[in-house]
Design an enzyme around this catalytic site. Structure first.
Site, PDB file in Angstrom:
ATOM      1  N   SER A   7       2.513 -39.797 -23.872  1.00 12.63           N
ATOM      2  CA  SER A   7       3.126 -38.593 -24.458  1.00 12.63           C
ATOM      3  C   SER A   7       3.774 -38.907 -25.807  1.00 12.63           C
ATOM      4  CB  SER A   7       4.201 -38.040 -23.517  1.00 12.63           C
ATOM      5  OG  SER A   7       3.623 -37.577 -22.333  1.00 12.63           O
ATOM      6  N   ARG A  25       2.823 -37.772 -29.916  1.00 15.62           N
ATOM      7  CA  ARG A  25       3.813 -37.113 -30.778  1.00 15.62           C
ATOM      8  C   ARG A  25       4.073 -37.913 -32.046  1.00 15.62           C
ATOM      9  NH1 ARG A  25       3.971 -35.433 -25.633  1.00 15.62           N
ATOM     10  NH2 ARG A  25       5.002 -33.473 -25.076  1.00 15.62           N
ATOM     11  N   GLY A  41      -5.463 -33.039 -22.582  1.00 16.30           N
ATOM     12  CA  GLY A  41      -4.680 -31.802 -22.486  1.00 16.30           C
ATOM     13  C   GLY A  41      -3.524 -31.785 -23.473  1.00 16.30           C
ATOM     14  N   ASP A  80       3.064 -36.621 -13.125  1.00 17.72           N
ATOM     15  CA  ASP A  80       1.857 -37.457 -13.239  1.00 17.72           C
ATOM     16  C   ASP A  80       1.848 -38.607 -12.222  1.00 17.72           C
ATOM     17  OD1 ASP A  80       0.958 -35.853 -15.272  1.00 17.72           O
ATOM     18  OD2 ASP A  80       1.680 -37.160 -16.872  1.00 17.72           O
ATOM     19  N   LYS A 116      -4.497 -30.062 -13.442  1.00 19.27           N
ATOM     20  CA  LYS A 116      -4.495 -31.293 -14.253  1.00 19.27           C
ATOM     21  C   LYS A 116      -5.954 -31.689 -14.556  1.00 19.27           C
ATOM     22  CE  LYS A 116      -0.088 -31.742 -14.570  1.00 19.27           C
ATOM     23  NZ  LYS A 116       0.542 -31.518 -15.875  1.00 19.27           N
ATOM     24  N   ARG A 137      -5.549 -32.268  -8.577  1.00 19.91           N
ATOM     25  CA  ARG A 137      -5.058 -33.550  -8.043  1.00 19.91           C
ATOM     26  C   ARG A 137      -4.584 -33.444  -6.598  1.00 19.91           C
ATOM     27  NH1 ARG A 137      -2.249 -36.165 -13.461  1.00 19.91           N
ATOM     28  NH2 ARG A 137      -4.196 -37.048 -14.259  1.00 19.91           N
TER      29      ARG A 137
HETATM   30  C1  S3P Z   1       2.587 -34.047 -20.945  1.00 16.84           C
HETATM   31  C2  S3P Z   1       3.120 -33.114 -20.123  1.00 16.84           C
HETATM   32  C3  S3P Z   1       2.705 -32.934 -18.724  1.00 16.84           C
HETATM   33  C4  S3P Z   1       1.945 -34.145 -18.208  1.00 16.84           C
HETATM   34  C5  S3P Z   1       0.911 -34.621 -19.189  1.00 16.84           C
HETATM   35  C6  S3P Z   1       1.563 -35.011 -20.498  1.00 16.84           C
HETATM   36  C7  S3P Z   1       3.057 -34.129 -22.343  1.00 16.84           C
HETATM   37  O1  S3P Z   1       1.846 -31.811 -18.647  1.00 16.84           O
HETATM   38  O2  S3P Z   1       1.335 -33.852 -16.959  1.00 16.84           O
HETATM   39  O3  S3P Z   1       0.217 -35.750 -18.670  1.00 16.84           O
HETATM   40  O4  S3P Z   1       2.763 -35.126 -23.028  1.00 16.84           O
HETATM   41  O5  S3P Z   1       3.741 -33.196 -22.782  1.00 16.84           O
HETATM   42  P1  S3P Z   1       2.432 -30.319 -18.481  1.00 16.84           P
HETATM   43  O6  S3P Z   1       3.319 -30.053 -19.604  1.00 16.84           O
HETATM   44  O7  S3P Z   1       1.232 -29.421 -18.512  1.00 16.84           O
HETATM   45  O8  S3P Z   1       3.119 -30.326 -17.145  1.00 16.84           O
END
Ligand code: S3P
Length: 429
Positions: free
Chosen positions: A24, A28, A95, A316, A343, A347
């Protein structure tokens, strides 16, 4: 297909490793570094497939990003210097790239088309497209803009006052990043705290952003200033070894420089509640993020109920927590986790299928899993569902299984943890 057969192991886990950088935070750092003025040096970057999608997306908009192993040098020239990409941008399986980039692309002054792999093309985008349209964004695509491919005609956005209907850091981040480009203040209100890495990273780059409880406000501050970023180890990757050490008798491992941001440490709380033999040392703050070392040894654990506010703090980690629950006495209940169904794969269904194939006793509910422990795992042939976290869960299960565990395809592990099997080998003694 990259099938892997794992044999029953008599080994214990011992020694120390440093897991790769947080996924994450790595995304960013690339996004915000690309918008800033000046050179951003990123170290301990996760060069897994997902984060490289974000790197390639910004390269296609004219940003120079030099990548060597786990270091990046991003030559930011500010938002005005970004260029309209000549080709559609491919987000692969990622995602986070998709949701966060939609927030940015909506506010960049050019046209883009974005698409993903079959898994990402089935994941809902309306959760970000809907608030972005309320900010006046022009986005269209399949399913009335709910699924990739999507096209975005970027423009100056309006601010928004938005109460998040889903407990999702990706949605919060998409709106905040759009808010960074909007012509007036944007405020988001969460129902429950979710990971706050976007807020931390934006603050570190000098953005005009403040958080007060569940409210975060951002205004457009024309220019962000480049900084150096060290990415802590990903607690979502460390989780596989925390659980491995907890369930393999005789084990004791140290995981160094793991991110300990409180919005991510639900797994530590759960392990403590279950009675784990675990300590956290050497805590320090780097680029606005807390990190430290975790040592954990095997001990007999007991079941628990996991629900409510902790869920986004370990979303996660639920696959590997489900495996853990098969190895502890009593019934573990996981609920309020319906997000797991959207996801990389469903999952809830995948965990129940894989672990029951391996001899565990568990059942799916609409929004979670009930696991009846303690069961001996037998081994068997399982599908990874093309999902990195399911593949790694199955690999860790092999450490306590009586027979071979064959995983149909482990290539997805490169999404978040390209060196997973090497690190496992390092501590398997
Ligand atoms: C993430 C937020 C989570 C997480 C994903 C990474 C992020 O998803 O499951 O692996 O980097 O902001 P959600 O915001 O859809 O819950």
């Amino acid at each position: 297909m990259n099938e892997r057969k794992l044999h029953p192991s008599q080994n214990v886990l011992s020694g120390e490793i440093e897991v790769p950088g947080d996924k994450s935070i790595s995304h960013r750092a690339v996004m915000i570094g690309s918008l800033a003025q000046g050179t951003t040096h990123v170290s301990h970057f996760l060069d897994g497939e997902d984060c490289m999608r974000t790197v390639k997306a910004f390269r296609s908009m004219g940003v120079s990003i030099e990548h060597k192993e786990t270091s990046l040098i991003i030559e930011g020239k500010g938002i005005a210097a970004l260029k309209e990409p000549k080709e559609p941008i491919y987000f692969g399986n990622s995602g986070t790239t998709a949701r966060l980039m939609l927030g940015l692309l909506a506010g960049f002054p050019f046209f883009t088309t974005v698409y993903g792999d079959p898994s990402l093309s089935n994941r809902p985008m309306d959760r970000v497209v809907s608030p972005l349209k309320q900010m006046d964004a022009i986005i269209d695509g399949r399913g009335d803009g709910n699924y990739l491919p999507l096209s975005i005609r970027g423009k100056m956005l309006n601010g928004i006052n938005y109460a998040l209907p889903v407990k999702s850091a990706q949605v919060k981040s998409a709106v905040l990043l759009a808010g960074l480009l909007a012509n007036e203040e944007t405020k988001v209100t969460e129902q429950t705290i979710t990971r706050n890495h976007t807020e931390n990273m934006l603050k570190a780059f000098g953005a005009d952003i403040t958080t007060d409880g569940l409210d975060t406000k951002i205004t457009n501050k024309k220019s962000l200033k480049a900084i150096d970023v060290y990415i802590p180890g990903d607690i979502s990757s460390a989780a596989f070894f925390l659980v491995a050490a907890a369930i393999v008798p005789g084990s004791n491992v140290k995981l160094k420089n793991v991110g300990l941001n409180q919005t991510r440490t639900g797994i530590i709380d759960v392990l403590n509640t279950m009675g784990a033999n675990m300590q956290v040392h050497n805590q320090q703050v780097s680029s606005g993020e807390l990190l430290g070392d975790i040592t954990i040894g095997h001990t007999a654990l007991h079941s628990t109920t996991i629900e409510g506010e902790v869920i986004p703090r370990l979303i996660d980690e639920i696959p590997i927590i489900a495996l853990l629950a098969t190895q502890v006495e009593g019934t573990t209940i996981i609920r309020n986790a319906a997000e797991l169904r959207v996801k990389e794969t469903d999952r809830i269904a995948a965990v129940v299928d894989v672990l029951s194939t391996l001899g565990a006793n568990l059942e799916a509910t609409t929004d979670g899993i009930i696991i009846y422990g303690k069961t001996t795992l037998t081994g068997g042939e399982v599908s990874s569902y093309n999902d990195h976290r399911i593949a790694m869960m199955a690999a860790i299960a092999s450490l306590v299984a009586e027979d071979d565990v064959t995983i149909d395809d482990v290539s997805s592990i490169a999404i978040s943890y390209p060196t997973f099997f090497d690190d496992l080998q390092t501590i398997l003694n």
